[in-house]
Design a protein around this motif. Structure first.
Motif, PDB file in Angstrom:
ATOM      1  N   ASP A  69      63.162  61.925  70.056  1.00 10.29           N
ATOM      2  CA  ASP A  69      63.478  62.412  68.708  1.00 10.29           C
ATOM      3  C   ASP A  69      63.330  61.302  67.672  1.00 10.29           C
ATOM      4  O   ASP A  69      62.961  61.559  66.521  1.00 10.29           O
ATOM      5  CB  ASP A  69      64.904  62.963  68.669  1.00 10.29           C
ATOM      6  CG  ASP A  69      65.030  64.318  69.363  1.00 10.29           C
ATOM      7  OD1 ASP A  69      63.994  64.990  69.547  1.00 10.29           O
ATOM      8  OD2 ASP A  69      66.157  64.699  69.726  1.00 10.29           O
ATOM      9  N   ALA A  96      57.833  67.638  74.202  1.00  7.27           N
ATOM     10  CA  ALA A  96      57.959  67.384  72.767  1.00  7.27           C
ATOM     11  C   ALA A  96      56.586  67.322  72.106  1.00  7.27           C
ATOM     12  O   ALA A  96      56.419  67.726  70.943  1.00  7.27           O
ATOM     13  CB  ALA A  96      58.719  66.084  72.538  1.00  7.27           C
ATOM     14  N   GLN A 151      62.608  64.187  62.340  1.00  5.02           N
ATOM     15  CA  GLN A 151      63.610  63.148  62.510  1.00  5.02           C
ATOM     16  C   GLN A 151      64.481  62.979  61.272  1.00  5.02           C
ATOM     17  O   GLN A 151      65.266  62.043  61.185  1.00  5.02           O
ATOM     18  CB  GLN A 151      62.914  61.815  62.811  1.00  5.02           C
ATOM     19  CG  GLN A 151      62.059  61.843  64.070  1.00  5.02           C
ATOM     20  CD  GLN A 151      61.090  60.685  64.138  1.00  5.02           C
ATOM     21  OE1 GLN A 151      61.244  59.679  63.466  1.00  5.02           O
ATOM     22  NE2 GLN A 151      60.059  60.838  64.943  1.00  5.02           N
ATOM     23  N   SER A 207      64.531  69.563  65.518  1.00  5.75           N
ATOM     24  CA  SER A 207      64.921  68.155  65.454  1.00  5.75           C
ATOM     25  C   SER A 207      65.872  67.760  66.571  1.00  5.75           C
ATOM     26  O   SER A 207      66.153  66.583  66.769  1.00  5.75           O
ATOM     27  CB  SER A 207      65.576  67.854  64.104  1.00  5.75           C
ATOM     28  OG  SER A 207      66.742  68.646  63.929  1.00  5.75           O
ATOM     29  N   ARG A 208      66.376  68.757  67.321  1.00  3.66           N
ATOM     30  CA  ARG A 208      67.301  68.492  68.423  1.00  3.66           C
ATOM     31  C   ARG A 208      66.666  68.804  69.783  1.00  3.66           C
ATOM     32  O   ARG A 208      67.339  68.773  70.800  1.00  3.66           O
ATOM     33  CB  ARG A 208      68.568  69.346  68.259  1.00  3.66           C
ATOM     34  CG  ARG A 208      69.336  69.092  66.975  1.00  3.66           C
ATOM     35  CD  ARG A 208      69.982  67.706  67.002  1.00  3.66           C
ATOM     36  NE  ARG A 208      70.701  67.440  65.773  1.00  3.66           N
ATOM     37  CZ  ARG A 208      70.250  66.661  64.800  1.00  3.66           C
ATOM     38  NH1 ARG A 208      69.065  66.062  64.926  1.00  3.66           N
ATOM     39  NH2 ARG A 208      70.955  66.454  63.713  1.00  3.66           N
ATOM     40  N   THR A 217      66.817  65.963  72.400  1.00  2.00           N
ATOM     41  CA  THR A 217      68.190  65.740  72.835  1.00  2.00           C
ATOM     42  C   THR A 217      68.673  66.871  73.730  1.00  2.00           C
ATOM     43  O   THR A 217      69.344  66.643  74.748  1.00  2.00           O
ATOM     44  CB  THR A 217      69.120  65.610  71.616  1.00  2.00           C
ATOM     45  OG1 THR A 217      68.629  64.562  70.764  1.00  2.00           O
ATOM     46  CG2 THR A 217      70.538  65.287  72.045  1.00  2.00           C
TER      47      THR A 217
END
Length: 425
Positions: free
Chosen positions: A78, A129, A210, A347-348, A351
């Motif tokens: 990320d 990603a 980000q 954006s997550r 994670t």
């Protein structure tokens, strides 16, 4: 530099396809290295006296550092972007593969697999990603399916390596693992190519992803369906990887009387099916806009397949079980990872995947160690094939529990999934 926000449609398409080809080839090499232990398992036992616990440890230790580090890897993806992370972790994977092949010393080999594991799971997050970077809304499952399918081809080629690289196996376990290290080097090269393509695409979209700093309490807001998916992910992958990538070839040899080449071949059929079926299932999920239903169906097939293998003979039992595992291994990843991208914000994504793989790696490590211990405790061997039964029962029960969580997830989300706009285009 060509920013994707201003590039023409044809140029975006050309760059995107070239980027996906680079990622897929890099993933091919990484999957080959992961599955390089299974084909040499009996050689390790016969030539240097490794026990099943030690053989299981070589794959378990791959997962152990990722109980912690893969979450850090998700945060790095990320923060740094897919390309940079992909390249540097591919380098770590290559060093780990080379160290594994360097010496017959178990501590050194285990250190090599540990180093490989430190890089590999973050590498895998980077590949997913990368797909969402180029295809954030349309064709996500299809592109993830194609990338995953090419990765499965790496596993397929690894399983068939006793046949196509018989010259290496004739020279012993070390030459076979050195071949895996050479293939890891090609993964490093194609990762570098992808990074160059991502940089050419421009920083605009990466900066957008980000823009919002991560806060740990955000993870608690992922919602119930995400946590059901996480539990399924842990149980399903723990079983299928501990069985398929560590013990299946040895089990087929000892419990069903197959030769190494035949055992590797029948094990490879799972990946051969996934090579073609995963992209097809991904396209279908995108087309329908439905993910939890196919996910539940694929999850239910795994315990059925293992039970069939345990009860059947080398002919019909292994054949039918392999087909069912092949469908499960194609369908579950095709639906699971795109579903994550719809349950959490873009954006997550890194994670969210990182959290899943933290627990997943604990499950994979535990499953490898438990399976190896069960085999040793029951005296599993070519002369005592019944000693493999406790391991198989353990796999059936664990995968059945994962299927329960998949069904709960499907019931919780049934009727709430809607096709992504333009997905069928």
């Amino acid at each position: 530099m060509t920013d994707l926000t201003t590039a023409s449609t044809s140029e975006r398409s050309r760059l995107g396809l070239l980027a996906m080809a680079s990622v897929a080839l890099a993933f091919f090499g990484n999957c080959y290295v992961y599955d390089s232990i299974g084909p040499v398992a009996e050689l390790l036992e016969r030539q240097i006296g490794f026990s099943d616990t030690q053989i299981g440890t070589l794959n378990a230790i791959y997962s152990l550092p990722n109980v912690v580090l893969v979450l850090v890897g998700g945060l790095l993806v990320d923060r740094l972007g897919a390309g940079k992370t992909l390249f540097f972790t591919a380098g770590v994977c290559f060093l780990g593969a080379a160290l594994t092949a360097a010496t017959p010393s178990f501590p050194v080999m285990a250190a090599g697999r540990l180093l490989y594991g430190i890089g590999a799971e973050t590498f895998n997050i980077s590949t997913l990603a990368a797909v969402t970077f180029w295809y954030p809304r349309r064709h996500t499952a299809l592109m993830m399916g194609i990338t995953t399918g090419v990765g499965r081809a790496g596993s397929f080629v690894a399983d068939l390596s006793p046949t196509w690289a018989s010259w290496a196996y004739a020279r012993g376990w070390q030459v076979a693992l050195a071949l895996a290290a050479a293939i890891a080097a090609t993964s490093l090269v194609t990762s570098a190519l992808y990074w160059l393509l991502e940089r050419r695409a421009g920083p605009g979209r990466a900066a957008e992803a980000q823009a919002t700093p991560f806060r740990w309490r955000d993870a608690l807001r992922f919602g119930g369906p995400y946590w059901y998916l996480l539990t399924l992910c842990v149980l399903w992958y723990a079983v299928i990887l501990a069985f398929r990538s560590t013990f299946s070839i040895k089990y087929f040899q000892h419990a069903h009387g197959l030769s190494l080449a035949d055992a590797g071949a029948i094990n490879s059929y799972v990946f051969l099916a996934a090579l073609f079926a995963t992209p097809a299932f991904g396209w279908l999920c995108d087309r329908l806009g439905r993910y939890s239903g196919p996910l539940a169906f694929g999850s239910v097939l795994l315990p059925i397949a293992l039970a069939v293998m345990m009860a059947g003979h080398a002919g019909s039992g292994l054949g039918l079980g392999t087909v069912l595992i092949g469908v499960s291994y194609s369908l579950v990843p095709a639906a699971m990872w795109p579903l994550v991208s719809r349950l959490v914000a873009p954006s997550r994504f890194g994670t969210a995947i990182g959290i899943m793989w933290v627990v997943q790696n604990a499950g994979i490590a535990g499953a490898n160690l438990v399976a190896g211990w069960l085999n040793d405790a029951a005296g599993a061997s070519a002369d005592h094939a019944a000693g493999y039964r406790p391991m198989m029962i353990f796999f059936v029960v664990s995968s059945a529990l994962g299927a329960v969580f998949a069904l709960v997830l499907w019931l919780r989300t049934r009727g709430k999934e809607t096709p992504v706009a333009g997905a069928a285009a």
